[in-house]
Design an enzyme around this catalytic site. Structure first.
Site, PDB file in Angstrom:
ATOM      1  N   LYS A 155       0.868  -1.176   0.000  1.00 53.29           N
ATOM      2  CA  LYS A 155       0.000   0.000   0.000  1.00 53.29           C
ATOM      3  C   LYS A 155       0.908   1.231   0.000  1.00 53.29           C
ATOM      4  O   LYS A 155       1.929   1.244   0.700  1.00 53.29           O
ATOM      5  CB  LYS A 155      -0.887  -0.034   1.250  1.00 53.29           C
ATOM      6  N   SER A 168      -9.693   1.730   2.644  1.00 52.74           N
ATOM      7  CA  SER A 168      -8.812   2.538   1.823  1.00 52.74           C
ATOM      8  C   SER A 168      -7.745   1.713   1.114  1.00 52.74           C
ATOM      9  O   SER A 168      -7.083   2.225   0.216  1.00 52.74           O
ATOM     10  CB  SER A 168      -8.130   3.592   2.699  1.00 52.74           C
ATOM     11  N   SER A 188     -10.088  -0.750   6.826  1.00 50.23           N
ATOM     12  CA  SER A 188      -9.505  -0.665   5.485  1.00 50.23           C
ATOM     13  C   SER A 188      -8.747  -1.881   4.986  1.00 50.23           C
ATOM     14  O   SER A 188      -8.302  -1.882   3.833  1.00 50.23           O
ATOM     15  CB  SER A 188      -8.593   0.552   5.392  1.00 50.23           C
TER      16      SER A 188
HETATM   17  N1  GLN Z   1     -13.457   4.217   6.268  1.00 47.12           N
HETATM   18  C1  GLN Z   1     -12.730   4.557   7.437  1.00 47.12           C
HETATM   19  C2  GLN Z   1     -12.223   5.977   7.323  1.00 47.12           C
HETATM   20  O1  GLN Z   1     -12.425   6.569   6.325  1.00 47.12           O
HETATM   21  C3  GLN Z   1     -11.602   3.600   7.672  1.00 47.12           C
HETATM   22  C4  GLN Z   1     -10.402   3.868   6.863  1.00 47.12           C
HETATM   23  C5  GLN Z   1      -9.232   3.021   7.246  1.00 47.12           C
HETATM   24  O2  GLN Z   1      -9.375   1.984   7.897  1.00 47.12           O
HETATM   25  N2  GLN Z   1      -8.041   3.478   6.880  1.00 47.12           N
HETATM   26  O3  GLN Z   1     -11.651   6.514   8.201  1.00 47.12           O
END
Ligand code: GLN
EC number: 6.3.5.7
Length: 483
Positions: A76, A151, A175
């Site tokens: 990532k 994400s 995510s």
């Molecule tokens: N959807 C959540 C956010 O936008 C989780 C994102 C994540 O786990 N990085 O914060």
């Protein structure tokens, strides 16, 4: 070759069926041909990959035999990789070549893995759809008109499309698990502190954890075994011996007590997802597990608490991106204030700005008690719910997401609608416990994930239950058409 799992690749390389270099060239070719449909990669690191593959072949020729020696992976794009663009999905880091490797990157590289590239993501890991990336949205290989989840959407899409057998991700509120669910993968968010955050660009430091996305629990065990462990460079890293996750995969499930939280099966859950989850429960019962209803009464407060705490921590973490120390700087600043203002205004996208404003507001003098302190209290209640539940059960099971992958653009103008999709995953981050998502069926041709949650440091239990399920189910073997 591209349809092999990591474990199968390790065995094939050991048996000299092909070399790491041949495998790397094959996958680089697939990425060049197929990724334009998906946009999963921000950078393809061809030179680095070929060098690492040749080195892995040389180590094997000299008698070494590690399971990940020559295994192709991707990171990532928030894991710092020395000399390689590490953008965090943002324009503000669009020219940032990291000066060092993240601990996770170093550990996987020393196990002999081969880095094929850096994967697309929501900007600063904020999102559940991978639509907030400066580098454009990622498409779901199961249906290119739909999101892959976020994400870690690039990691998920690349692995699901067989461009890579495994990739790293991070999970602040879901995510790893949610994109795994949307693309038919297995992904695990470890206990907070189990995987080093050093060199992992911070979003919300008290919630962020790195972990793997792969096609099987066995591959996640292989990856996590190489990624996890104490790191003196990360003050929140936990100094506790690492379990042997592969050895954990052989345990029978007889006597395993599974809890189904009533709150997870209430209004808002797609009935067809509920059916797929309950069918999985039936299979686990056949393997010897017992099942009972439990309650996590404070779950309803998780989203509001998370969407105060995460932006608050983000607003502090992101203050370092000022146009001076890192990345993008605006043209012709009139003075220092103008340089700060315009570099940030031009460098950050809309969702990141929204979170910085919410977080700054929640932390400001008059509102700190009303928002941040309150959210921290809710966090403790949520943690206590889990501690209490785990007195009665060994594992908590439910859906990973309330719906399957939605259409690109469907929620992009409605941030709250997207935040609500995190309802089942966020609590694990607030409490710090480990969670895993595994494939458990399809709804209208779209993958459905089951989430397993366990007490602190029971990653081995999660991986074993998923592995046992994958011995008696074939969902995880399904391949998206065209890949
Ligand atoms: N959807 C959540 C956010 O936008 C989780 C994102 C994540 O786990 N990085 O914060």
């Amino acid at each position: 070759m591209h349809s092999l799992t990591l474990a199968e690749i390790g065995r094939a390389l050991a048996a000299k069926q092909f070399s790491a270099e041949e495998l790397t060239r094959h996958l680089l070719d697939r990425i060049a041909r197929l990724d334009p449909q998906l946009n999963a990669f921000i950078s393809v690191t061809e030179e680095l990959a070929l060098g690492q593959a040749q080195a892995a072949d040389a180590r094997r020729a000299a008698g070494e035999n590690g399971a990940l020696l020559g295994a192709p992976i991707g990171h990532k794009d928030l894991f710092c990789t020395q000399g390689v663009l590490t953008s965090c999905g943002s324009k503000i880091l669009g020219n940032f070549a990291a000066p060092y490797d993240a601990t996770v990157v170093t550990k996987l590289a020393s196990a002999g893995s081969v880095t094929l590239g850096k994967l697309n993501m929501d900007e600063f890991a904020m999102g559940s759809a991978n639509e907030s990336s400066h580098y454009g949205p990622v498409k779901n290989p199961w249906d290119a008109s739909r999101v892959p989840g976020g994400s870690s959407g690039g990691s998920a899409a690349a692995v699901a499309a067989r461009l890579l057998p495994a990739a790293t991700g991070t999970d602040t509120g879901g995510s790893i698990r949610q994109p795994a669910a949307f693309t038919n993968l297995t992904g695990i968010k470890p206990t907070y502190g189990r995987v080093s955050r050093w060199g992992m660009i911070a979003y919300a430091s008290s919630l962020d954890q790195g972990g793997p996305l792969a096609r099987t629990a066995e591959d996640c065990a292989l990856m996590l075994g190489a990624m996890a462990g104490f790191d003196a460079k990360d003050s929140t890293s936990v100094d506790q011996p690492l379990d042997d996750y592969l050895a954990a995969l052989g345990q029978p499930l007889a006597g395993l007590r599974i809890g189904l939280p009533v709150e997870y099966f209430s209004a808002g859950l797609d009935a067809r997802i509920a059916d797929a989850v309950l069918a999985c429960v039936e299979e686990l019962k056949k393997l010897g597990a017992t099942v009972k209803d439990i309650s996590l009464p404070n779950m309803q407060h998780a989203i509001p608490a998370y969407y105060v705490i995460a932006p608050a921590e983000a607003s502090s973490n992101l203050s370092r991106f000022d146009g001076v120390r890192f990345g993008y700087r605006c043209e012709n600043p009139a003075d220092l204030t103008d340089l700060y203002k315009r570099s940030r205004a031009e460098g950050f996208g809309a969702e990141v700005k929204r979170r910085i404003m919410v977080g700054t507001y929640a932390l400001s003098a008059g509102y700190y008690d009303a928002y941040y302190l309150k959210a921290q209290k809710i966090r403790r209640l949520i943690k206590n719910d889990f501690v209490k539940a785990f007195e009665e059960v060994d594992l908590i099971l439910g859906p990973t997401t309330p719906s399957a992958a939605w259409k690109l653009g469907e929620n992009s103008n409605d941030p709250v609608a997207e935040y609500l999709q995190d309802i089942y995953t966020i609590t694990a981050n607030l409490a710090g416990i480990p969670g895993l998502s595994m494939p458990a069926g399809f709804v209208d041709g779209l993958p459905v994930g089951v989430q397993l949650l366990a007490p602190y440091f029971q990653e081995g239990r999660l991986l074993n239950v998923a592995h046992q399920y994958q011995q008696v189910s074939d969902w995880h073997k399904a391949t998206p058409a065209g890949f």
